[in-house]
Design a protein around this motif. Sequence first.
Motif, PDB file in Angstrom:
ATOM      1  N   GLN A 283      58.593  22.046  93.137  1.00 30.04           N
ATOM      2  CA  GLN A 283      58.248  23.458  92.997  1.00 30.04           C
ATOM      3  C   GLN A 283      57.225  23.660  91.876  1.00 30.04           C
ATOM      4  OE1 GLN A 283      61.432  22.331  93.053  1.00 30.04           O
ATOM      5  NE2 GLN A 283      62.063  23.012  95.071  1.00 30.04           N
ATOM      6  N   THR A 284      57.385  22.937  90.791  1.00 27.11           N
ATOM      7  CA  THR A 284      56.453  23.046  89.667  1.00 27.11           C
ATOM      8  C   THR A 284      55.103  22.424  90.023  1.00 27.11           C
ATOM      9  OG1 THR A 284      58.301  22.947  88.126  1.00 27.11           O
ATOM     10  CG2 THR A 284      56.118  22.535  87.217  1.00 27.11           C
ATOM     11  N   LEU A 285      55.126  21.294  90.708  1.00 25.07           N
ATOM     12  CA  LEU A 285      53.872  20.627  91.085  1.00 25.07           C
ATOM     13  C   LEU A 285      53.027  21.501  92.010  1.00 25.07           C
ATOM     14  CD1 LEU A 285      54.994  16.947  91.675  1.00 25.07           C
ATOM     15  CD2 LEU A 285      53.482  17.784  89.885  1.00 25.07           C
ATOM     16  N   CYS A 286      53.676  22.284  92.865  1.00 26.36           N
ATOM     17  CA  CYS A 286      52.947  23.136  93.794  1.00 26.36           C
ATOM     18  C   CYS A 286      52.194  24.248  93.069  1.00 26.36           C
ATOM     19  CB  CYS A 286      53.905  23.738  94.822  1.00 26.36           C
ATOM     20  SG  CYS A 286      54.505  22.509  95.994  1.00 26.36           S
ATOM     21  N   HIS A 287      52.574  24.556  91.824  1.00 17.09           N
ATOM     22  CA  HIS A 287      51.917  25.619  91.063  1.00 17.09           C
ATOM     23  C   HIS A 287      51.283  25.067  89.791  1.00 17.09           C
ATOM     24  CE1 HIS A 287      54.081  27.666  94.013  1.00 17.09           C
ATOM     25  NE2 HIS A 287      54.839  28.445  93.319  1.00 17.09           N
ATOM     26  N   GLN A 288      50.908  23.802  89.820  1.00 19.37           N
ATOM     27  CA  GLN A 288      50.367  23.120  88.647  1.00 19.37           C
ATOM     28  C   GLN A 288      48.987  23.649  88.283  1.00 19.37           C
ATOM     29  OE1 GLN A 288      52.566  20.808  87.572  1.00 19.37           O
ATOM     30  NE2 GLN A 288      51.435  20.276  85.776  1.00 19.37           N
ATOM     31  N   ASP A 289      48.691  23.640  87.016  1.00 25.51           N
ATOM     32  CA  ASP A 289      47.390  24.049  86.497  1.00 25.51           C
ATOM     33  C   ASP A 289      46.358  22.974  86.845  1.00 25.51           C
ATOM     34  OD1 ASP A 289      45.208  24.890  85.057  1.00 25.51           O
ATOM     35  OD2 ASP A 289      46.305  25.163  83.175  1.00 25.51           O
ATOM     36  N   LEU A 290      45.212  23.384  87.355  1.00 26.26           N
ATOM     37  CA  LEU A 290      44.169  22.428  87.741  1.00 26.26           C
ATOM     38  C   LEU A 290      43.642  21.613  86.568  1.00 26.26           C
ATOM     39  CD1 LEU A 290      42.087  24.361  90.407  1.00 26.26           C
ATOM     40  CD2 LEU A 290      43.471  22.332  90.736  1.00 26.26           C
ATOM     41  N   ARG A 291      43.847  22.076  85.344  1.00 27.67           N
ATOM     42  CA  ARG A 291      43.387  21.307  84.177  1.00 27.67           C
ATOM     43  C   ARG A 291      44.196  20.023  84.017  1.00 27.67           C
ATOM     44  NH1 ARG A 291      43.633  26.303  80.160  1.00 27.67           N
ATOM     45  NH2 ARG A 291      45.467  26.510  81.435  1.00 27.67           N
ATOM     46  N   GLU A 292      45.358  19.967  84.643  1.00 27.80           N
ATOM     47  CA  GLU A 292      46.204  18.774  84.571  1.00 27.80           C
ATOM     48  C   GLU A 292      46.038  17.898  85.807  1.00 27.80           C
ATOM     49  OE1 GLU A 292      50.225  19.860  83.754  1.00 27.80           O
ATOM     50  OE2 GLU A 292      49.635  21.416  82.366  1.00 27.80           O
ATOM     51  N   GLU A 293      44.978  18.144  86.560  1.00 24.99           N
ATOM     52  CA  GLU A 293      44.754  17.460  87.829  1.00 24.99           C
ATOM     53  C   GLU A 293      44.819  15.938  87.713  1.00 24.99           C
ATOM     54  OE1 GLU A 293      40.986  16.668  90.806  1.00 24.99           O
ATOM     55  OE2 GLU A 293      40.898  18.321  89.402  1.00 24.99           O
ATOM     56  N   GLU A 294      44.086  15.368  86.782  1.00 23.99           N
ATOM     57  CA  GLU A 294      43.998  13.910  86.680  1.00 23.99           C
ATOM     58  C   GLU A 294      45.340  13.276  86.326  1.00 23.99           C
ATOM     59  OE1 GLU A 294      41.663  10.517  84.144  1.00 23.99           O
ATOM     60  OE2 GLU A 294      40.706  12.466  84.381  1.00 23.99           O
ATOM     61  N   ALA A 295      46.041  13.842  85.344  1.00 19.69           N
ATOM     62  CA  ALA A 295      47.323  13.269  84.919  1.00 19.69           C
ATOM     63  C   ALA A 295      48.361  13.355  86.027  1.00 19.69           C
ATOM     64  CB  ALA A 295      47.830  13.977  83.667  1.00 19.69           C
ATOM     65  N   VAL A 296      48.444  14.498  86.701  1.00 22.42           N
ATOM     66  CA  VAL A 296      49.429  14.667  87.775  1.00 22.42           C
ATOM     67  C   VAL A 296      49.098  13.756  88.952  1.00 22.42           C
ATOM     68  CG1 VAL A 296      50.341  16.297  89.471  1.00 22.42           C
ATOM     69  CG2 VAL A 296      50.058  17.005  87.099  1.00 22.42           C
ATOM     70  N   SER A 297      47.832  13.691  89.326  1.00 24.79           N
ATOM     71  CA  SER A 297      47.427  12.836  90.442  1.00 24.79           C
ATOM     72  C   SER A 297      47.687  11.367  90.134  1.00 24.79           C
ATOM     73  CB  SER A 297      45.949  13.063  90.771  1.00 24.79           C
ATOM     74  OG  SER A 297      45.740  14.389  91.197  1.00 24.79           O
ATOM     75  N   THR A 298      47.439  10.956  88.906  1.00 22.74           N
ATOM     76  CA  THR A 298      47.702   9.567  88.508  1.00 22.74           C
ATOM     77  C   THR A 298      49.195   9.272  88.541  1.00 22.74           C
ATOM     78  OG1 THR A 298      45.721   9.551  87.138  1.00 22.74           O
ATOM     79  CG2 THR A 298      47.354   7.856  86.690  1.00 22.74           C
ATOM     80  N   ALA A 299      50.011  10.201  88.031  1.00 20.64           N
ATOM     81  CA  ALA A 299      51.465  10.014  88.053  1.00 20.64           C
ATOM     82  C   ALA A 299      51.972   9.909  89.491  1.00 20.64           C
ATOM     83  CB  ALA A 299      52.157  11.167  87.327  1.00 20.64           C
ATOM     84  N   LEU A 300      51.455  10.732  90.392  1.00 19.92           N
ATOM     85  CA  LEU A 300      51.860  10.650  91.795  1.00 19.92           C
ATOM     86  C   LEU A 300      51.386   9.339  92.433  1.00 19.92           C
ATOM     87  CD1 LEU A 300      51.248  14.333  92.899  1.00 19.92           C
ATOM     88  CD2 LEU A 300      53.453  13.157  92.724  1.00 19.92           C
ATOM     89  N   GLY A 301      50.218   8.862  92.043  1.00 20.74           N
ATOM     90  CA  GLY A 301      49.743   7.562  92.527  1.00 20.74           C
ATOM     91  C   GLY A 301      50.648   6.431  92.059  1.00 20.74           C
ATOM     92  N   TYR A 302      51.090   6.499  90.796  1.00 21.95           N
ATOM     93  CA  TYR A 302      52.041   5.507  90.284  1.00 21.95           C
ATOM     94  C   TYR A 302      53.339   5.563  91.080  1.00 21.95           C
ATOM     95  CZ  TYR A 302      49.311   4.793  85.948  1.00 21.95           C
ATOM     96  OH  TYR A 302      48.346   4.487  85.026  1.00 21.95           O
ATOM     97  N   LEU A 303      53.833   6.772  91.329  1.00 25.32           N
ATOM     98  CA  LEU A 303      55.077   6.941  92.076  1.00 25.32           C
ATOM     99  C   LEU A 303      54.947   6.365  93.484  1.00 25.32           C
ATOM    100  CD1 LEU A 303      57.928   8.095  91.945  1.00 25.32           C
ATOM    101  CD2 LEU A 303      56.995  10.255  92.800  1.00 25.32           C
ATOM    102  N   ALA A 304      53.813   6.598  94.125  1.00 29.20           N
ATOM    103  CA  ALA A 304      53.574   6.042  95.458  1.00 29.20           C
ATOM    104  C   ALA A 304      53.545   4.514  95.406  1.00 29.20           C
ATOM    105  CB  ALA A 304      52.260   6.589  96.017  1.00 29.20           C
ATOM    106  N   HIS A 305      52.942   3.962  94.354  1.00 29.06           N
ATOM    107  CA  HIS A 305      52.892   2.506  94.227  1.00 29.06           C
ATOM    108  C   HIS A 305      54.294   1.926  94.019  1.00 29.06           C
ATOM    109  CE1 HIS A 305      51.711  -1.428  92.355  1.00 29.06           C
ATOM    110  NE2 HIS A 305      51.037  -1.415  93.484  1.00 29.06           N
TER     111      HIS A 305
END
Length: 136
Positions: free
Chosen positions: A53-75
């Motif tokens: 729920q929080t990720l769906c409303h995330q601030d775009l300024r945190e784009e890189e950190a959130v995307s990297t964390a999700l990439g780690y989770l996928a890995h």
Amino acid sequence: EQGVAEARARLRSLRLQLQCRQMRMLHEVCQIYPIENHGRFRTIRGLRLACIQTLCHQDLREEEAVSTALGYLAHVLVTLVGILAVPLRVVLSRAGSSRCCIRDLHEVRSPEPKEWPLHYGRGLERGRFETALRLL
């Protein structure tokens, strides 16, 4: 009859060796990708990973950190699937990168794209990102 007993004993020994190897490899994955619980959110390798729920409303300024964390989770997920030899309902492409995508092989909606971005940012549809989160 004795040959069958020996074969069973050998099979038990191999199964135990496999389980030990899997446990050792799982421990190594936990060392490489430590996931810590901080109450309302978790971190993976020190990067904050909030609830869906929080990720769906995330601030775009945190784009890189959130995307990297999700990439780690996928890995982590792809690695665990390989270690445990279990099937996965979805296919993750570019797992481990900040531009990871997810495909659901069982979802049959022809007009929609078959691949959803497990990252977000400017120019991406929020709904596609939310679908990727739901599939993960």
